[in-house]
Scaffold this motif. Structure first.
Motif, short mmCIF file in Angstrom:
data_model
loop_
_atom_site.label_atom_id
_atom_site.label_comp_id
_atom_site.label_asym_id
_atom_site.label_seq_id
_atom_site.Cartn_x
_atom_site.Cartn_y
_atom_site.Cartn_z
N SER A 56 31.67 32.44 47.32
CA SER A 56 32.72 32.70 48.30
C SER A 56 34.02 33.19 47.63
N ALA A 57 34.28 32.70 46.41
CA ALA A 57 35.50 33.11 45.71
C ALA A 57 35.40 34.52 45.16
N ALA A 59 34.14 37.24 46.45
CA ALA A 59 34.57 38.25 47.42
C ALA A 59 36.09 38.29 47.52
N ASP A 60 36.72 37.13 47.42
CA ASP A 60 38.19 37.09 47.48
C ASP A 60 38.81 37.76 46.26
N VAL A 61 38.21 37.55 45.09
CA VAL A 61 38.72 38.17 43.86
C VAL A 61 38.62 39.69 43.95
N ALA A 63 38.58 41.51 46.66
CA ALA A 63 39.56 41.98 47.64
C ALA A 63 40.97 42.00 47.04
N GLU A 64 41.28 40.97 46.25
CA GLU A 64 42.61 40.91 45.64
C GLU A 64 42.78 42.01 44.59
N ASP A 67 43.43 45.17 46.34
CA ASP A 67 44.79 45.17 46.87
C ASP A 67 45.81 45.46 45.77
#
Length: 434
Positions: A56-57, A59-61, A63-64, A67
């Motif tokens: 789950s983490a 995908a966040d990394v 995306a960040e 960005d």
């Protein structure tokens, strides 16, 4: 489309034990794991990381990192490494015995080392005895086709000593150290580590400040390793393309004595920092930087190579998943000679055996080459080691010192650092004392 993505995942751990007077004074056992992701688009780089491998983490990394691209500065050289066809050199860098070695036995090794060093000479006391090991496992995958992984582990013991002599105003204390490295604890030589620590401390007792003069210096293996570490900074491709190296634009020129062949070889399993892949997932390889005194190449990662108009030498460095690749030597060594330190000293009429250097990095300018650093050691007279000296400065330039090397010792010593050591004889160095 138009986007390059790289994922770097790593996990590893370390153990540190420090013993004092038979008791454990300090103990650390730490593990970490995580992922770092780079995204490059239109010359801009975005990076993000997380200290977990939870899906789950990840995908966040990503995306960040995407960005963060918008905040990056446009760089025409920004791009990921691409496969270069160099095959990985198979090595035995993982030792299962070390991976399974009991913690109590690690502590016992530090205690044994302390006991050996403290019982060797009544003037010597042990400041601390240490055991340390580390393991690491990493993998790199990218949209440019990189698919690479590797793992390694290693360990070492070290001991610091204090030698006391005299009383009252005449009292003095000198320091010493010793160590032993290996892929597993069975490779340690505790007797040698303790003996070196005692010898280094006691040999400097009674040291005085000698008069200034020019002489020949013989660098102890540990000091040579420190010296090579400074030299390596001048052969760093990133420093070269930024104009911060004294060897810029000197490829093909004679920059050292013909006796000097300087090799960066992380494929040598004897090197403590041996590895099979670099920080970008390219195969580690043997690079000859100076061959018979002639400068042949610098070390590069893919970025510095693009800026220099050449190709990566497989020298991307990475501190872990929380950082992006740098560049540097991985396992540097001179090609050794054949003679022992004692044999080298026997040929020196007026010299200094340098056992310690202080302020080496602050005292050397990698752009101008100016070299001036504090030192301590033993005078050499007519081929014999004599009186100990301290509070001296040895001075020259890196350019002159490399050209003035008159012999490389055969006493190669693999140390817990990126450079190997061996005795090194350099003529015509200024020793400033009283």
């Amino acid at each position: 489309p138009g986007e390059q993505v790289e994922a770097f995942v790593a996990r590893g751990g370390e153990t540190e034990v420090r013993v004092y007077q038979g008791d454990v004074e300090h103990f650390v056992s730490a593990q970490s794991e995580g992922i770092g992701i780079r995204v490059i688009r239109d010359g801009r780089t975005g990076f993000a990381y997380a200290g977990t491998l939870e899906e789950s983490a990840i995908a966040d990394v990503l995306a960040e990192a995407r960005d963060n691209v918008q905040f990056g500065t446009v760089d025409e050289w920004a791009a990921l490494a691409e496969p270069d066809g160099v095959a990985v050199t198979e090595q035995e860098l993982w030792n299962e015995r070390l991976a399974d070695y009991p913690t109590d036995d690690k502590i016992d090794l530090a205690k044994q080392l302390e006991k050996l060093a403290s019982g060797a000479d009544p003037r010597v006391r042990v400041d601390d005895a240490n055991y340390a090991d580390a393991y690491g496992e990493s993998a790199v995958a990218s949209t440019t086709g990189i698919r690479m992984s590797g793992r390694e582990n290693g360990c070492y013991v070290s001991v610091s000593t204090l030698a006391d002599e005299g009383e009252g105003d005449d009292a003095e204390t000198q320091t010493g150290f010793g160590f032993s490295v290996g892929r597993s604890p069975e490779e340690f030589d505790l007797d040698r580590a303790a003996g070196d620590a005692v010898d280094r401390a006691t040999r400097l007792l009674g040291a005085t400040q000698p008069p200034s003069k020019r002489l020949t210096v013989v660098l102890d293996p540990f000091v040579t390793a420190q010296f090579l570490g400074v030299v390596s900074s001048t052969l760093n491709g990133e420093a070269v393309v930024k104009g911060r190296s004294l060897f810029r634009d000197r490829i093909g020129e004679e920059v050292a004595s013909p006796l000097v062949t300087l090799v960066d070889d992380p494929t040598n399993p004897l090197a403590y920092t041996a590895t099979d892949v670099d920080g970008e997932g390219l195969a580690a390889r043997r690079n000859v930087l100076i061959d018979g005194g002639v400068l042949r190449q610098f070390v590069h990662n893919s970025y510095s190579a693009r800026r220099a108009g050449t190709v990566s030498t497989g020298n991307a460095t990475r501190g872990g998943f929380a950082g992006t690749p740098g560049v540097g030597c991985l396992a540097l060594s001179l090609v050794p000679g054949t003679r022992s330190q004692e044999e080298l000293i026997a040929d020196v009429d007026d010299g200094l055996l340098v056992q310690q250097m202080q302020g080496l990095h602050s005292g050397v300018n990698p752009i101008s080459g100016d070299f001036s650093t504090g030192a301590a050691g033993l005078l050499i007279e007519n081929g014999t080691v004599g009186a100990p000296v301290r509070e001296v400065t040895i001075a020259s330039t890196l350019q002159r010192m490399l050209l003035d090397i008159v012999e490389v010792g055969g006493d190669i010593d693999w140390l817990p650092m990126r450079s190997a050591g061996m005795s090194l004889v350099i003529r015509d160095v200024t020793m400033s004392g009283s």
